[in-house]
Design a protein around this motif. Sequence first.
Motif, PDB file in Angstrom:
ATOM      1  N   PHE A  63       0.839  -1.204   0.000  1.00 52.95           N
ATOM      2  CA  PHE A  63       0.000   0.000   0.000  1.00 52.95           C
ATOM      3  C   PHE A  63       0.871   1.250   0.000  1.00 52.95           C
ATOM      4  O   PHE A  63       0.617   2.199  -0.740  1.00 52.95           O
ATOM      5  CB  PHE A  63      -0.913   0.001   1.227  1.00 52.95           C
ATOM      6  CG  PHE A  63      -1.634   1.301   1.443  1.00 52.95           C
ATOM      7  CD1 PHE A  63      -2.688   1.682   0.622  1.00 52.95           C
ATOM      8  CD2 PHE A  63      -1.247   2.160   2.465  1.00 52.95           C
ATOM      9  CE1 PHE A  63      -3.350   2.886   0.815  1.00 52.95           C
ATOM     10  CE2 PHE A  63      -1.898   3.363   2.667  1.00 52.95           C
ATOM     11  CZ  PHE A  63      -2.954   3.733   1.847  1.00 52.95           C
ATOM     12  N   TYR A  64       1.911   1.259   0.829  1.00 55.58           N
ATOM     13  CA  TYR A  64       2.828   2.404   0.871  1.00 55.58           C
ATOM     14  C   TYR A  64       3.493   2.618  -0.487  1.00 55.58           C
ATOM     15  O   TYR A  64       3.649   3.751  -0.948  1.00 55.58           O
ATOM     16  CB  TYR A  64       3.902   2.193   1.936  1.00 55.58           C
ATOM     17  CG  TYR A  64       3.420   2.310   3.360  1.00 55.58           C
ATOM     18  CD1 TYR A  64       2.335   3.112   3.689  1.00 55.58           C
ATOM     19  CD2 TYR A  64       4.065   1.622   4.392  1.00 55.58           C
ATOM     20  CE1 TYR A  64       1.897   3.229   4.997  1.00 55.58           C
ATOM     21  CE2 TYR A  64       3.638   1.747   5.709  1.00 55.58           C
ATOM     22  CZ  TYR A  64       2.548   2.539   6.009  1.00 55.58           C
ATOM     23  OH  TYR A  64       2.121   2.658   7.307  1.00 55.58           O
ATOM     24  N   ILE A  65       3.902   1.513  -1.118  1.00 51.32           N
ATOM     25  CA  ILE A  65       4.571   1.613  -2.414  1.00 51.32           C
ATOM     26  C   ILE A  65       3.630   2.200  -3.467  1.00 51.32           C
ATOM     27  O   ILE A  65       4.005   3.086  -4.239  1.00 51.32           O
ATOM     28  CB  ILE A  65       5.079   0.224  -2.868  1.00 51.32           C
ATOM     29  CG1 ILE A  65       6.199  -0.259  -1.921  1.00 51.32           C
ATOM     30  CG2 ILE A  65       5.591   0.277  -4.304  1.00 51.32           C
ATOM     31  CD1 ILE A  65       6.632  -1.677  -2.177  1.00 51.32           C
ATOM     32  N   VAL A  66       2.399   1.700  -3.490  1.00 49.75           N
ATOM     33  CA  VAL A  66       1.422   2.170  -4.468  1.00 49.75           C
ATOM     34  C   VAL A  66       1.056   3.635  -4.233  1.00 49.75           C
ATOM     35  O   VAL A  66       0.834   4.402  -5.179  1.00 49.75           O
ATOM     36  CB  VAL A  66       0.148   1.297  -4.415  1.00 49.75           C
ATOM     37  CG1 VAL A  66      -0.956   1.895  -5.288  1.00 49.75           C
ATOM     38  CG2 VAL A  66       0.469  -0.124  -4.883  1.00 49.75           C
ATOM     39  N   GLU A  67       1.018   4.024  -2.965  1.00 49.11           N
ATOM     40  CA  GLU A  67       0.555   5.363  -2.605  1.00 49.11           C
ATOM     41  C   GLU A  67       1.691   6.357  -2.353  1.00 49.11           C
ATOM     42  O   GLU A  67       1.471   7.387  -1.698  1.00 49.11           O
ATOM     43  CB  GLU A  67      -0.330   5.279  -1.353  1.00 49.11           C
ATOM     44  CG  GLU A  67      -1.616   4.514  -1.562  1.00 49.11           C
ATOM     45  CD  GLU A  67      -2.549   5.218  -2.540  1.00 49.11           C
ATOM     46  OE1 GLU A  67      -2.514   6.455  -2.598  1.00 49.11           O
ATOM     47  OE2 GLU A  67      -3.290   4.523  -3.245  1.00 49.11           O
ATOM     48  N   ILE A  68       2.878   6.081  -2.844  1.00 46.58           N
ATOM     49  CA  ILE A  68       4.019   6.990  -2.616  1.00 46.58           C
ATOM     50  C   ILE A  68       3.702   8.445  -2.985  1.00 46.58           C
ATOM     51  O   ILE A  68       3.979   9.356  -2.195  1.00 46.58           O
ATOM     52  CB  ILE A  68       5.265   6.496  -3.376  1.00 46.58           C
ATOM     53  CG1 ILE A  68       5.865   5.274  -2.660  1.00 46.58           C
ATOM     54  CG2 ILE A  68       6.325   7.608  -3.450  1.00 46.58           C
ATOM     55  CD1 ILE A  68       7.064   4.672  -3.361  1.00 46.58           C
ATOM     56  N   PRO A  69       3.119   8.733  -4.154  1.00 47.27           N
ATOM     57  CA  PRO A  69       2.821  10.139  -4.498  1.00 47.27           C
ATOM     58  C   PRO A  69       1.891  10.797  -3.477  1.00 47.27           C
ATOM     59  O   PRO A  69       2.103  11.946  -3.084  1.00 47.27           O
ATOM     60  CB  PRO A  69       2.159  10.030  -5.871  1.00 47.27           C
ATOM     61  CG  PRO A  69       2.679   8.748  -6.442  1.00 47.27           C
ATOM     62  CD  PRO A  69       2.781   7.827  -5.275  1.00 47.27           C
TER      63      PRO A  69
END
Length: 267
Positions: A63-69
């Motif tokens: 989730f963190y990776i996908v939501e970096i922006p």
Amino acid sequence: MFNDIHIGPVTLHMYGLMIAIGFISALYIVLKRGKNKGLSEDTIYGIFYCAIIGGLLGCRLLFYIVEIPAIIKNPSILWNFKNGYVVYGGIIGGIVTSFIYLKKFRKEKFLPYFDVVMPAVSIAQGFGRIGCFCAGCCYGAQTTSRFHIVFTHSSFAPNGVPLIPTQLISSAGDFLIGLILILYSRKEKTAGRTSAMYLILYGIGRFGIEFLRADYRGSLGIFSTSQIISMVMVIIGIVLFTMAPKLVQEETEETKEEVKEEVKEEQ
């Protein structure tokens, strides 16, 4: 649509309840099938605990990776643990931690346990998707079809709008995959191929259902993040299915060497 069950002063959240039922069902299935295949019950319990820990960490990490922006714009997302769990991250995290546990701590073959666990994982996912349905997350696109669901009190899905019930479609698919794998494993004697079939079937199913969903899941070009992962998963499943006989032989030889080393150490 109901998300909570009230029993006197006690409130049961359906999403969490379905997740719990999924975990318990999966453990029961793995223990029963593992016993029939002569696998260690202690090892199965160890895998279960590792899968829970690794799965939760994997869900959050992906989730963190996908939501970096979005996190860069609003770092408070990092501490919002009410939402933000990606199923694929849980699958990957659970597999990785179980592999490490089996190889480093139990010194046992991975593929036989992998084959026993993955059909149960699919069934657990089926219950999990029912939880998603009750909560309204992972919702589908708006539709004019008679086969639809209208949420009225969801904190996730748009309310009062006819939507494709992607959660129920996914749940039915997960249960079906679990049943197919259990039946398939009774005939397939090569370790690794049942779990390879899970990767292939779930990857194809998830790739397709993504076209019907409307919730934000991250994207890369025309595909969602989950579709990219699905394509990779299918490829890995095909490779695993093809190379399973060779991998079984390598695991057998590796186990023999480890046993010899243990005997030498004891002497």
